[in-house]
Design an enzyme around this catalytic site. Sequence first.
Site, PDB file in Angstrom:
ATOM      1  N   ILE A 129       3.556  27.010  -3.652  1.00  0.00           N
ATOM      2  CA  ILE A 129       3.383  27.387  -5.683  1.00  0.00           C
ATOM      3  C   ILE A 129       2.341  28.698  -5.730  1.00  0.00           C
ATOM      4  O   ILE A 129       1.921  28.768  -4.541  1.00  0.00           O
ATOM      5  CB  ILE A 129       1.603  26.293  -6.070  1.00  0.00           C
ATOM      6  CG1 ILE A 129       2.295  24.877  -5.597  1.00  0.00           C
ATOM      7  CG2 ILE A 129       1.175  26.801  -6.948  1.00  0.00           C
ATOM      8  CD1 ILE A 129       1.131  24.231  -5.919  1.00  0.00           C
ATOM      9  N   GLU A 130       3.518  29.277  -6.026  1.00  0.00           N
ATOM     10  CA  GLU A 130       3.319  30.910  -5.880  1.00  0.00           C
ATOM     11  C   GLU A 130       1.759  31.298  -7.083  1.00  0.00           C
ATOM     12  O   GLU A 130       1.541  30.538  -7.367  1.00  0.00           O
ATOM     13  CB  GLU A 130       3.914  32.038  -6.493  1.00  0.00           C
ATOM     14  CG  GLU A 130       5.407  30.727  -4.996  1.00  0.00           C
ATOM     15  CD  GLU A 130       6.210  31.841  -5.026  1.00  0.00           C
ATOM     16  OE1 GLU A 130       6.912  32.949  -6.075  1.00  0.00           O
ATOM     17  OE2 GLU A 130       7.254  32.463  -3.961  1.00  0.00           O
TER      18      GLU A 130
ATOM     19  N   CYS B 263       1.586  27.537   0.380  1.00  0.00           N
ATOM     20  CA  CYS B 263       3.526  27.308   1.267  1.00  0.00           C
ATOM     21  C   CYS B 263       3.431  25.724   0.663  1.00  0.00           C
ATOM     22  O   CYS B 263       2.264  24.895   0.896  1.00  0.00           O
ATOM     23  CB  CYS B 263       2.946  27.382   2.920  1.00  0.00           C
ATOM     24  SG  CYS B 263       3.060  28.216   3.237  1.00  0.00           S
TER      25      CYS B 263
ATOM     26  N   GLU C  24       4.045  23.390   3.067  1.00  0.00           N
ATOM     27  CA  GLU C  24       3.926  22.667   4.411  1.00  0.00           C
ATOM     28  C   GLU C  24       1.777  22.323   3.832  1.00  0.00           C
ATOM     29  O   GLU C  24       2.001  21.278   3.688  1.00  0.00           O
ATOM     30  CB  GLU C  24       3.867  23.205   5.972  1.00  0.00           C
ATOM     31  CG  GLU C  24       5.254  23.243   5.554  1.00  0.00           C
ATOM     32  CD  GLU C  24       5.782  24.707   5.693  1.00  0.00           C
ATOM     33  OE1 GLU C  24       5.419  25.033   4.388  1.00  0.00           O
ATOM     34  OE2 GLU C  24       6.798  25.189   6.185  1.00  0.00           O
TER      35      GLU C  24
ATOM     36  N   CYS D  58       5.504  28.599   8.510  1.00  0.00           N
ATOM     37  CA  CYS D  58       4.728  29.913   9.084  1.00  0.00           C
ATOM     38  C   CYS D  58       3.783  29.562   9.620  1.00  0.00           C
ATOM     39  O   CYS D  58       2.930  28.720  10.010  1.00  0.00           O
ATOM     40  CB  CYS D  58       4.162  31.042   7.688  1.00  0.00           C
ATOM     41  SG  CYS D  58       2.567  29.860   6.916  1.00  0.00           S
TER      42      CYS D  58
ATOM     43  N   CYS E 109       0.418  27.325   8.576  1.00  0.00           N
ATOM     44  CA  CYS E 109       0.627  26.326   8.080  1.00  0.00           C
ATOM     45  C   CYS E 109       0.375  25.275   9.796  1.00  0.00           C
ATOM     46  O   CYS E 109       0.506  24.330   9.726  1.00  0.00           O
ATOM     47  CB  CYS E 109       2.102  26.642   7.248  1.00  0.00           C
ATOM     48  SG  CYS E 109       2.073  26.223   5.813  1.00  0.00           S
TER      49      CYS E 109
HETATM   50  N1  THU Z   1       6.882  29.673   2.384  1.00  0.00           N
HETATM   51  C1  THU Z   1       6.694  27.783   2.077  1.00  0.00           C
HETATM   52  O1  THU Z   1       6.217  27.172   1.446  1.00  0.00           O
HETATM   53  N2  THU Z   1       6.246  27.721   3.718  1.00  0.00           N
HETATM   54  C2  THU Z   1       6.680  28.273   4.322  1.00  0.00           C
HETATM   55  O2  THU Z   1       6.261  27.800   5.906  1.00  0.00           O
HETATM   56  C3  THU Z   1       6.966  29.456   4.803  1.00  0.00           C
HETATM   57  C4  THU Z   1       7.070  30.345   3.528  1.00  0.00           C
HETATM   58  C5  THU Z   1       7.355  30.107   0.292  1.00  0.00           C
HETATM   59  C6  THU Z   1       6.016  30.547   0.406  1.00  0.00           C
HETATM   60  C7  THU Z   1       6.461  31.998  -0.413  1.00  0.00           C
HETATM   61  O3  THU Z   1       6.315  31.168  -1.959  1.00  0.00           O
HETATM   62  C8  THU Z   1       7.734  32.076  -0.841  1.00  0.00           C
HETATM   63  O4  THU Z   1       8.117  30.787   0.482  1.00  0.00           O
HETATM   64  C9  THU Z   1       8.150  32.752   0.240  1.00  0.00           C
HETATM   65  O5  THU Z   1       7.462  33.085   0.799  1.00  0.00           O
END
Ligand code: THU
Length: 302
Positions: free
Chosen positions: A208-209, A218, A220, A249, A252
């Site tokens: 969710i940005e 993220c 996770e 990442c 997470c």
């Molecule tokens: N993102 C995740 O949802 N999980 C991760 O473990 C790595 C990155 C998402 C965050 C962001 O919305 C997009 O990927 C680009 O970084």
Amino acid sequence: MIIEWIPGLSFPDWADIVQTAADAALLTEGITETCSVTVWLTDNPGIRQINKKTRSVDKATDVLSFPVLHLHPKATLKHSRSRMRAAYDDHLNAVMLGDMVMSAPMVNRQAAAFKRPIARELAYMTVHAVFHLMGYDHHTREDKREMRAMEEKALNRIGLGESGGPSDEELLALARSAMRRAYTPYSHFNVGAALKCADGRVYLGCNIENASYGLTNCAERTAVFKAVSDGATDFTVIAVAADAEAWPCGACRQVLNEFAPRIRVLVTWGDNHVNEAPLSELLPHSFSSGSLMDASEGLNNG
Ligand code: THU
């Protein structure tokens, strides 16, 4: 009043179970669009009256469903995308599927008769009604078998089926379906996560940005936070899906480590590529509550 009718389950609990079960039924059918179902909880005289009025059956029953969509007899919702679009309500921002009416005393009675937890019975009735709203029925033996199999799949997704939760393959499929709810107007990089608990329950998450980029959550962590806020912390497997190979990442990994240092991490991308590693390998020499305790013991001793 209604709350009293399901002993041991307060309003948020039963509403949560109904919501989770309805969501599981929709996802089992492959529907990720937001749908709206109105749920009425009544008693036996109440459902009898509705049964008589709407179906001319003068008898109390457990659950009734009233679909908005009138689908072809052989079709279910997944085959009827154009009718689904027609049932989209612009004010609610959801596809109107219809109403379901449940008799709360029947939930209790059937749970007792089948020796099942009330939560499982409530989830079953919800799933049954939502499949009716999606065009399933049980008039013929073949239809009944198909509907029952879908119900069992849906219950397995939330750990209430007979099999104790989804397999790795099903979990990966759930992570892929969770990707579709990602909110990514900035990166356009969609990620889905499906987090499985020891009791078989599954929590889905997506990234969710935010216009303030650093506030992005993220997939996770969305799944972990949903689970923990529901009282679930005993995680066994997490599946993560993206268009490209994407391991959790650092943030997470640390959040997963808080609750489940031994969790298995599955990733899937592209054309069903799959890879797996234990979190302990992804986050060696991790910092945890144990480290804080070691530090305070050091202070006490020193
Ligand atoms: N993102 C995740 O949802 N999980 C991760 O473990 C790595 C990155 C998402 C965050 C962001 O919305 C997009 O990927 C680009 O970084």
